[in-house]
Design a protein around this motif. Structure first.
Motif, PDB file in Angstrom:
ATOM      1  N   THR A   7      51.379 -93.041 -43.527  1.00 38.89           N
ATOM      2  CA  THR A   7      50.654 -91.931 -44.131  1.00 38.89           C
ATOM      3  C   THR A   7      49.158 -92.037 -43.867  1.00 38.89           C
ATOM      4  OG1 THR A   7      52.347 -91.673 -45.815  1.00 38.89           O
ATOM      5  CG2 THR A   7      50.183 -90.754 -46.325  1.00 38.89           C
ATOM      6  N   ASP A   8      48.613 -93.228 -43.998  1.00 36.65           N
ATOM      7  CA  ASP A   8      47.190 -93.449 -43.733  1.00 36.65           C
ATOM      8  C   ASP A   8      46.844 -92.994 -42.321  1.00 36.65           C
ATOM      9  OD1 ASP A   8      44.543 -94.428 -43.737  1.00 36.65           O
ATOM     10  OD2 ASP A   8      45.185 -96.469 -43.321  1.00 36.65           O
ATOM     11  N   TYR A   9      47.615 -93.425 -41.338  1.00 39.79           N
ATOM     12  CA  TYR A   9      47.346 -93.057 -39.953  1.00 39.79           C
ATOM     13  C   TYR A   9      47.547 -91.565 -39.729  1.00 39.79           C
ATOM     14  CZ  TYR A   9      47.795 -98.124 -39.238  1.00 39.79           C
ATOM     15  OH  TYR A   9      47.667 -99.488 -39.317  1.00 39.79           O
ATOM     16  N   GLY A  10      48.568 -90.996 -40.367  1.00 35.10           N
ATOM     17  CA  GLY A  10      48.806 -89.560 -40.247  1.00 35.10           C
ATOM     18  C   GLY A  10      47.642 -88.752 -40.798  1.00 35.10           C
ATOM     19  N   LEU A  11      47.110 -89.181 -41.921  1.00 37.22           N
ATOM     20  CA  LEU A  11      45.958 -88.494 -42.499  1.00 37.22           C
ATOM     21  C   LEU A  11      44.741 -88.599 -41.578  1.00 37.22           C
ATOM     22  CD1 LEU A  11      46.377 -89.524 -46.226  1.00 37.22           C
ATOM     23  CD2 LEU A  11      46.480 -87.184 -45.312  1.00 37.22           C
ATOM     24  N   THR A  27      48.348 -88.048 -28.311  1.00 42.37           N
ATOM     25  CA  THR A  27      48.502 -89.253 -29.134  1.00 42.37           C
ATOM     26  C   THR A  27      47.767 -90.423 -28.489  1.00 42.37           C
ATOM     27  OG1 THR A  27      50.661 -89.652 -28.122  1.00 42.37           O
ATOM     28  CG2 THR A  27      50.655 -88.599 -30.282  1.00 42.37           C
ATOM     29  N   ALA A  28      47.702 -90.438 -27.163  1.00 47.50           N
ATOM     30  CA  ALA A  28      46.974 -91.519 -26.482  1.00 47.50           C
ATOM     31  C   ALA A  28      45.493 -91.476 -26.853  1.00 47.50           C
ATOM     32  CB  ALA A  28      47.143 -91.398 -24.972  1.00 47.50           C
ATOM     33  N   GLU A  29      44.927 -90.286 -26.875  1.00 47.11           N
ATOM     34  CA  GLU A  29      43.517 -90.123 -27.233  1.00 47.11           C
ATOM     35  C   GLU A  29      43.260 -90.555 -28.678  1.00 47.11           C
ATOM     36  OE1 GLU A  29      40.380 -86.381 -27.646  1.00 47.11           O
ATOM     37  OE2 GLU A  29      42.485 -85.984 -27.186  1.00 47.11           O
ATOM     38  N   LEU A  30      44.128 -90.132 -29.589  1.00 43.54           N
ATOM     39  CA  LEU A  30      43.966 -90.497 -30.994  1.00 43.54           C
ATOM     40  C   LEU A  30      44.183 -91.992 -31.200  1.00 43.54           C
ATOM     41  CD1 LEU A  30      45.763 -87.420 -32.569  1.00 43.54           C
ATOM     42  CD2 LEU A  30      43.316 -87.930 -32.693  1.00 43.54           C
ATOM     43  N   ALA A  31      45.153 -92.553 -30.502  1.00 42.62           N
ATOM     44  CA  ALA A  31      45.420 -93.992 -30.615  1.00 42.62           C
ATOM     45  C   ALA A  31      44.202 -94.797 -30.175  1.00 42.62           C
ATOM     46  CB  ALA A  31      46.640 -94.367 -29.777  1.00 42.62           C
ATOM     47  N   GLU A  32      43.592 -94.371 -29.088  1.00 42.49           N
ATOM     48  CA  GLU A  32      42.398 -95.075 -28.603  1.00 42.49           C
ATOM     49  C   GLU A  32      41.239 -94.916 -29.586  1.00 42.49           C
ATOM     50  OE1 GLU A  32      39.248 -94.849 -24.922  1.00 42.49           O
ATOM     51  OE2 GLU A  32      41.362 -94.416 -24.498  1.00 42.49           O
ATOM     52  N   GLU A  33      41.040 -93.702 -30.077  1.00 47.44           N
ATOM     53  CA  GLU A  33      39.925 -93.446 -30.995  1.00 47.44           C
ATOM     54  C   GLU A  33      40.015 -94.289 -32.263  1.00 47.44           C
ATOM     55  OE1 GLU A  33      38.041 -89.737 -33.569  1.00 47.44           O
ATOM     56  OE2 GLU A  33      39.115 -89.290 -31.721  1.00 47.44           O
ATOM     57  N   PHE A  34      41.239 -94.439 -32.789  1.00 45.83           N
ATOM     58  CA  PHE A  34      41.414 -95.159 -34.049  1.00 45.83           C
ATOM     59  C   PHE A  34      41.869 -96.609 -33.867  1.00 45.83           C
ATOM     60  CE2 PHE A  34      42.150 -90.687 -35.537  1.00 45.83           C
ATOM     61  CZ  PHE A  34      40.968 -90.591 -36.248  1.00 45.83           C
ATOM     62  N   HIS A  40      53.403 -95.805 -32.463  1.00 40.71           N
ATOM     63  CA  HIS A  40      53.426 -95.548 -33.906  1.00 40.71           C
ATOM     64  C   HIS A  40      52.899 -94.132 -34.190  1.00 40.71           C
ATOM     65  CE1 HIS A  40      53.961 -96.817 -37.985  1.00 40.71           C
ATOM     66  NE2 HIS A  40      52.702 -96.664 -38.296  1.00 40.71           N
ATOM     67  N   LEU A  41      51.811 -93.753 -33.531  1.00 41.83           N
ATOM     68  CA  LEU A  41      51.252 -92.421 -33.745  1.00 41.83           C
ATOM     69  C   LEU A  41      52.191 -91.330 -33.244  1.00 41.83           C
ATOM     70  CD1 LEU A  41      47.422 -92.756 -33.060  1.00 41.83           C
ATOM     71  CD2 LEU A  41      48.706 -93.070 -35.170  1.00 41.83           C
ATOM     72  N   THR A  42      52.951 -91.609 -32.208  1.00 39.93           N
ATOM     73  CA  THR A  42      53.925 -90.638 -31.710  1.00 39.93           C
ATOM     74  C   THR A  42      54.979 -90.350 -32.777  1.00 39.93           C
ATOM     75  OG1 THR A  42      53.567 -91.297 -29.420  1.00 39.93           O
ATOM     76  CG2 THR A  42      55.658 -90.213 -29.913  1.00 39.93           C
ATOM     77  N   LYS A  43      55.452 -91.381 -33.451  1.00 43.91           N
ATOM     78  CA  LYS A  43      56.433 -91.193 -34.529  1.00 43.91           C
ATOM     79  C   LYS A  43      55.841 -90.369 -35.672  1.00 43.91           C
ATOM     80  CE  LYS A  43      58.758 -95.498 -33.485  1.00 43.91           C
ATOM     81  NZ  LYS A  43      58.967 -96.890 -33.885  1.00 43.91           N
ATOM     82  N   ILE A  44      54.603 -90.633 -36.000  1.00 40.85           N
ATOM     83  CA  ILE A  44      53.937 -89.884 -37.061  1.00 40.85           C
ATOM     84  C   ILE A  44      53.786 -88.421 -36.643  1.00 40.85           C
ATOM     85  CG2 ILE A  44      51.799 -89.630 -38.388  1.00 40.85           C
ATOM     86  CD1 ILE A  44      51.465 -92.735 -38.010  1.00 40.85           C
ATOM     87  N   MET A  45      53.369 -88.197 -35.399  1.00 45.45           N
ATOM     88  CA  MET A  45      53.189 -86.830 -34.899  1.00 45.45           C
ATOM     89  C   MET A  45      54.508 -86.076 -34.925  1.00 45.45           C
ATOM     90  SD  MET A  45      50.534 -85.088 -33.952  1.00 45.45           S
ATOM     91  CE  MET A  45      49.285 -86.107 -33.201  1.00 45.45           C
ATOM     92  N   GLN A  46      55.608 -86.741 -34.597  1.00 47.12           N
ATOM     93  CA  GLN A  46      56.922 -86.095 -34.645  1.00 47.12           C
ATOM     94  C   GLN A  46      57.273 -85.675 -36.066  1.00 47.12           C
ATOM     95  OE1 GLN A  46      59.281 -89.187 -32.845  1.00 47.12           O
ATOM     96  NE2 GLN A  46      58.950 -88.424 -30.773  1.00 47.12           N
ATOM     97  N   SER A  47      56.960 -86.511 -37.024  1.00 45.17           N
ATOM     98  CA  SER A  47      57.209 -86.190 -38.425  1.00 45.17           C
ATOM     99  C   SER A  47      56.381 -84.981 -38.865  1.00 45.17           C
ATOM    100  CB  SER A  47      56.899 -87.409 -39.297  1.00 45.17           C
ATOM    101  OG  SER A  47      57.141 -87.135 -40.644  1.00 45.17           O
ATOM    102  N   LEU A  48      55.130 -84.940 -38.453  1.00 43.65           N
ATOM    103  CA  LEU A  48      54.255 -83.817 -38.789  1.00 43.65           C
ATOM    104  C   LEU A  48      54.718 -82.533 -38.104  1.00 43.65           C
ATOM    105  CD1 LEU A  48      50.826 -85.684 -38.565  1.00 43.65           C
ATOM    106  CD2 LEU A  48      51.916 -84.806 -40.657  1.00 43.65           C
ATOM    107  N   ALA A  49      55.246 -82.653 -36.898  1.00 45.29           N
ATOM    108  CA  ALA A  49      55.763 -81.478 -36.179  1.00 45.29           C
ATOM    109  C   ALA A  49      57.025 -80.940 -36.859  1.00 45.29           C
ATOM    110  CB  ALA A  49      56.034 -81.830 -34.721  1.00 45.29           C
TER     111      ALA A  49
END
Length: 136
Positions: A7-11, A27-34, A40-49
């Motif tokens: 949830t923290d990463y999704g937010l 997700t690659a851009e966001l993963a690098e930024e954070f 892990h971010l791909t799984k979160i993005m799928q949940s949000l989608a």
């Protein structure tokens, strides 16, 4: 109340996306930024989608965008989506063995009330309220 790292990463991702709603984020851009795992971010993005909070497109010019303006996305909805299946305490989880003090516990109702108040407070705020400042 403690939120999961999911949830923290999704937010964080959504706050960043809300800062520039006109563009798509990979997700690659966001993963690098954070400094986080792309997988892990791909799984979160799928949940949000799946929850229709973001839409994703593959390929060149692809990425993820918010499905609606950030001022129409309630934080409580995001938390409920990302924390789905995570119980505040073990006795709230469906299918758990009976608690040894069930029927005598006066804490359970208080915890349910606190959880409801927490989410109600988050429902009063939107993603626009917490969006990161637009990058310079």
């Amino acid at each position: 109340m403690r939120l999961t790292s999911f949830t923290d990463y999704g937010l964080r991702m959504l706050m960043r996306m809300a800062s520039a709603p006109e563009r798509a984020f990979s997700t690659a851009e966001l993963a690098e930024e954070f400094g986080l795992s792309r997988n892990h971010l791909t799984k979160i993005m799928q949940s949000l989608a799946r929850a229709d909070i973001v839409e994703t497109r593959r390929g060149g010019g692809g990425g993820a965008r918010l499905t609606r303006p950030a001022d129409q996305i309630r934080l409580g909805q995001v938390i409920r989506t990302l924390e789905e299946g995570q119980s505040l305490v073990e006795c709230f989880a469906p299918g758990r063995a009976a608690c040894s003090i069930d029927g005598h516990c006066r804490l359970k109702a208080r915890l349910r009330g606190a959880e409801a108040a927490f989410l109600a407070h988050l429902d009063s705020a939107t993603l626009a309220d917490v969006a990161l400042p637009a990058p310079a």
